[in-house]
Design a protein around this motif. Structure first.
Motif, PDB file in Angstrom:
ATOM      1  N   GLY A  18      20.278  -9.868  -1.271  1.00  0.00           N
ATOM      2  CA  GLY A  18      19.266  -9.409  -0.327  1.00  0.00           C
ATOM      3  C   GLY A  18      17.878  -9.874  -0.733  1.00  0.00           C
ATOM      4  O   GLY A  18      17.711 -10.677  -1.645  1.00  0.00           O
ATOM      5  N   ARG A  19      16.877  -9.350  -0.020  1.00  0.00           N
ATOM      6  CA  ARG A  19      15.490  -9.746  -0.262  1.00  0.00           C
ATOM      7  C   ARG A  19      14.714  -8.612  -0.922  1.00  0.00           C
ATOM      8  O   ARG A  19      14.918  -7.432  -0.633  1.00  0.00           O
ATOM      9  N   ALA A  20      13.821  -8.997  -1.811  1.00  0.00           N
ATOM     10  CA  ALA A  20      13.044  -8.022  -2.567  1.00  0.00           C
ATOM     11  C   ALA A  20      11.846  -7.504  -1.788  1.00  0.00           C
ATOM     12  O   ALA A  20      11.369  -6.404  -2.053  1.00  0.00           O
ATOM     13  N   ASP A  21      11.332  -8.286  -0.851  1.00  0.00           N
ATOM     14  CA  ASP A  21      10.156  -7.862  -0.111  1.00  0.00           C
ATOM     15  C   ASP A  21      10.578  -6.892   0.987  1.00  0.00           C
ATOM     16  O   ASP A  21      11.051  -7.292   2.046  1.00  0.00           O
ATOM     17  N   GLN A  22      10.406  -5.603   0.728  1.00  0.00           N
ATOM     18  CA  GLN A  22      10.839  -4.561   1.657  1.00  0.00           C
ATOM     19  C   GLN A  22       9.640  -3.889   2.324  1.00  0.00           C
ATOM     20  O   GLN A  22       9.723  -2.739   2.758  1.00  0.00           O
ATOM     21  N   THR A  23       8.516  -4.601   2.388  1.00  0.00           N
ATOM     22  CA  THR A  23       7.320  -4.057   3.015  1.00  0.00           C
ATOM     23  C   THR A  23       7.621  -3.600   4.441  1.00  0.00           C
ATOM     24  O   THR A  23       8.283  -4.303   5.203  1.00  0.00           O
ATOM     25  N   THR A  24       7.142  -2.418   4.777  1.00  0.00           N
ATOM     26  CA  THR A  24       7.371  -1.912   6.127  1.00  0.00           C
ATOM     27  C   THR A  24       6.125  -1.157   6.596  1.00  0.00           C
ATOM     28  O   THR A  24       5.249  -0.835   5.807  1.00  0.00           O
ATOM     29  N   LYS A  25       6.053  -0.892   7.894  1.00  0.00           N
ATOM     30  CA  LYS A  25       4.889  -0.212   8.460  1.00  0.00           C
ATOM     31  C   LYS A  25       5.285   1.209   8.866  1.00  0.00           C
ATOM     32  O   LYS A  25       6.294   1.419   9.543  1.00  0.00           O
ATOM     33  N   VAL A  26       4.475   2.158   8.425  1.00  0.00           N
ATOM     34  CA  VAL A  26       4.716   3.567   8.719  1.00  0.00           C
ATOM     35  C   VAL A  26       3.433   4.156   9.295  1.00  0.00           C
ATOM     36  O   VAL A  26       2.373   4.095   8.655  1.00  0.00           O
ATOM     37  N   ARG A  27       3.533   4.699  10.486  1.00  0.00           N
ATOM     38  CA  ARG A  27       2.373   5.313  11.146  1.00  0.00           C
ATOM     39  C   ARG A  27       1.158   4.382  11.131  1.00  0.00           C
ATOM     40  O   ARG A  27       0.024   4.790  10.873  1.00  0.00           O
ATOM     41  N   GLY A  28       1.410   3.121  11.387  1.00  0.00           N
ATOM     42  CA  GLY A  28       0.339   2.145  11.512  1.00  0.00           C
ATOM     43  C   GLY A  28      -0.135   1.548  10.212  1.00  0.00           C
ATOM     44  O   GLY A  28      -1.007   0.670  10.216  1.00  0.00           O
ATOM     45  N   LEU A  29       0.408   1.994   9.067  1.00  0.00           N
ATOM     46  CA  LEU A  29      -0.005   1.470   7.765  1.00  0.00           C
ATOM     47  C   LEU A  29       1.171   0.785   7.074  1.00  0.00           C
ATOM     48  O   LEU A  29       2.317   1.259   7.135  1.00  0.00           O
ATOM     49  N   PHE A  30       0.890  -0.341   6.408  1.00  0.00           N
ATOM     50  CA  PHE A  30       1.934  -1.016   5.639  1.00  0.00           C
ATOM     51  C   PHE A  30       2.159  -0.276   4.322  1.00  0.00           C
ATOM     52  O   PHE A  30       1.199   0.144   3.648  1.00  0.00           O
ATOM     53  N   VAL A  31       3.427  -0.154   3.952  1.00  0.00           N
ATOM     54  CA  VAL A  31       3.803   0.398   2.654  1.00  0.00           C
ATOM     55  C   VAL A  31       4.555  -0.698   1.901  1.00  0.00           C
ATOM     56  O   VAL A  31       5.500  -1.289   2.426  1.00  0.00           O
ATOM     57  N   HIS A  32       4.104  -0.963   0.660  1.00  0.00           N
ATOM     58  CA  HIS A  32       4.643  -2.066  -0.130  1.00  0.00           C
ATOM     59  C   HIS A  32       5.451  -1.542  -1.326  1.00  0.00           C
ATOM     60  O   HIS A  32       5.138  -0.468  -1.866  1.00  0.00           O
ATOM     61  N   PRO A  33       6.453  -2.299  -1.777  1.00  0.00           N
ATOM     62  CA  PRO A  33       7.173  -1.914  -2.994  1.00  0.00           C
ATOM     63  C   PRO A  33       6.244  -1.719  -4.195  1.00  0.00           C
ATOM     64  O   PRO A  33       6.490  -0.863  -5.037  1.00  0.00           O
ATOM     65  N   SER A  34       5.178  -2.503  -4.263  1.00  0.00           N
ATOM     66  CA  SER A  34       4.237  -2.359  -5.388  1.00  0.00           C
ATOM     67  C   SER A  34       3.571  -0.989  -5.375  1.00  0.00           C
ATOM     68  O   SER A  34       3.222  -0.447  -6.432  1.00  0.00           O
ATOM     69  N   GLN A  35       3.395  -0.397  -4.181  1.00  0.00           N
ATOM     70  CA  GLN A  35       2.807   0.939  -4.104  1.00  0.00           C
ATOM     71  C   GLN A  35       3.784   1.993  -4.634  1.00  0.00           C
ATOM     72  O   GLN A  35       3.381   2.933  -5.318  1.00  0.00           O
TER      73      GLN A  35
END
Length: 421
Positions: free
Chosen positions: A324-341
């Motif tokens: 699979g892919r490691a970049d799982q960045t997604t948008k929640v309630r208009g804001l991006f959430v990153h794995p680094s966060q």
């Protein structure tokens, strides 16, 4: 005839590790001196001190999007166009020293030098049964991307002659294979299936074709068995246009054996921190290629180390394959959430080890739950972690404290389980 491409493949693991780490300081110093972008990435680093995996793990990871953005900024800058500008300062050679230049999606431009088996796919071909004196039928593209050249230079290193079949024109491919009688195919597995199906449709026997090294897409067991039923033994290779060969399949059919001239780490997505053996994480590679000296290059691919050594006799590290892919960045309630966060949240709380942010609900009604493994299951800890979520992501989340080892070992840091119906 040897079953191995060279003696490096059967070295004692500790001998290989010692050789790789001994070569690392000079490789880093060369990158700092000859590749301006790498010099910026490694600013302030004493190359001579990077002699252990722990020291390597302290260096920053270069993400693929950073390489692309660096090249784009360089090409947009005023001034004459030269190799340094095109490659964004990541390559250590110029026009004339680079025999060819290729483009992969982005575009990211990559050099190829005159170095023998530059992309290092020779040992993958050898493991797949290609030998000196064979004719290789190469159906990777020869334009823009380096795939065609990757396999051609590898075949030459093994001692094979190459027919550059390229892509498309299926009926002509069938006739050329019938006329030439190649013993091996290189290309994507799906195109080989198309060729063999067309041959069956035309009533043409392609019985000289006995082996294949495939890459560029998934190679499921069902397709491998389909090819085997038609007399073709297919093996897969894992690599990229930036790095060349990373790992390859052998007759043992147990994972993918890592190439000999690279250092592979598996790190927690969103960080540069190595995971424990067997845990799924992002594949990070350091090359010892002086022409394109990438240091801690994050592939964005997920995999895990397969414990033990291959029954085929090769002693290097093995990967489980692409997971699979490691970049799982997604948008929640208009804001991006990153794995680094997520990694930053966990870093603030030493009591927790692993975490998984699960997003559920329907569009416009997102619900975030951060599940973390912790030996302590106190309400104050859950509250502190929830506060960190708000501070880092600017979003609210519930926190569930889970038993150590209870989260899935699939490399996912962010799981988007929302319904989009």
């Amino acid at each position: 005839m040897s079953n191995f491409f060279d003696g490096l493949e059967t070295r004692a693991p500790e001998q290989r590790e010692q050789a790789l780490l001994a070569a690392l300081p000079a490789a880093i110093a060369h990158a700092q001196a000859h590749a301006p972008a790498l010099a910026r990435q490694l600013a302030g680093i004493d190359a001579g001190a990077v002699t252990t995996r722990a020291a390597l793990a302290a260096l920053p990871v270069l993400r693929k999007h950073e390489l692309l953005e660096g090249q784009q900024r360089s090409r947009a800058a005023p001034g004459p166009v030269d190799a340094e500008k095109v490659f964004g300062g990541y390559a250590a050679l110029g026009w004339g020293q680079a025999l060819r230049v290729f483009a992969s999606p982005g575009p990211i431009y990559e050099p190829e030098s005159a170095r023998r088996d530059y992309w290092r796919f020779g040992r993958a071909l050898y493991a797949a049964g290609f030998r000196e004196g064979h004719l290789t039928y190469n159906c990777f593209s020869y334009h823009f991307t380096p795939a065609g050249s990757m396999m051609e230079t590898a075949a030459h290193a093994v001692g094979c002659t190459v027919f550059p079949g390229g892509t498309g024109q299926t009926e002509q491919q069938v006739m050329a294979i019938r006329d030439l009688g190649p013993s091996g195919y290189t290309g994507t597995p799906s195109f080989l299936k198309i060729i063999l199906e067309k041959a069956e449709e035309l009533g043409v026997k392609l019985d000289t074709l006995r082996r294949a090294l495939v890459s560029g897409e998934a190679f499921p067991p069902s397709l491998r068995d389909w090819l085997s039923a038609r007399g073709v033994q297919g093996y897969q290779a894992y690599g990229s246009a930036d790095l060349g060969l990373i790992a390859f399949e052998t007759e043992a059919r147990e994972g993918l054996v890592v190439g000999e001239d690279i250092i592979v780490e598996i790190v927690r997505p969103g960080t540069g921190d190595p995971v424990e053996e067997g845990e799924v994480g992002e594949v990070v590679v350091t090359t010892l290629n002086p022409d394109y000296p990438l240091v801690r290059f994050g592939t964005g691919d997920l995999s895990a180390v397969l414990p033990g050594q291959s029954p085929c006799g090769r002693t290097n590290l093995r990967l489980r394959g692409w997971m699979g892919r490691a970049d799982q960045t997604t948008k929640v309630r208009g804001l991006f959430v990153h794995p680094s966060q997520v990694a930053e949240i966990l870093r603030r709380h030493p009591q927790v080890r692993r975490g998984r942010l699960v997003i559920t609900g329907a569009t416009g009604a997102d619900r975030m739950v951060l599940r973390v493994e912790a030996a302590e299951t106190s309400a104050p800890l859950a509250g502190a972690v929830a506060e960190s979520v708000r501070d880092v992501t600017k979003l609210r989340a519930e926190v569930e404290l889970c038993a150590p080892g209870s989260l899935p070992n699939d490399g996912k840091v962010i799981e988007d389980a929302r319904s989009y119906d």
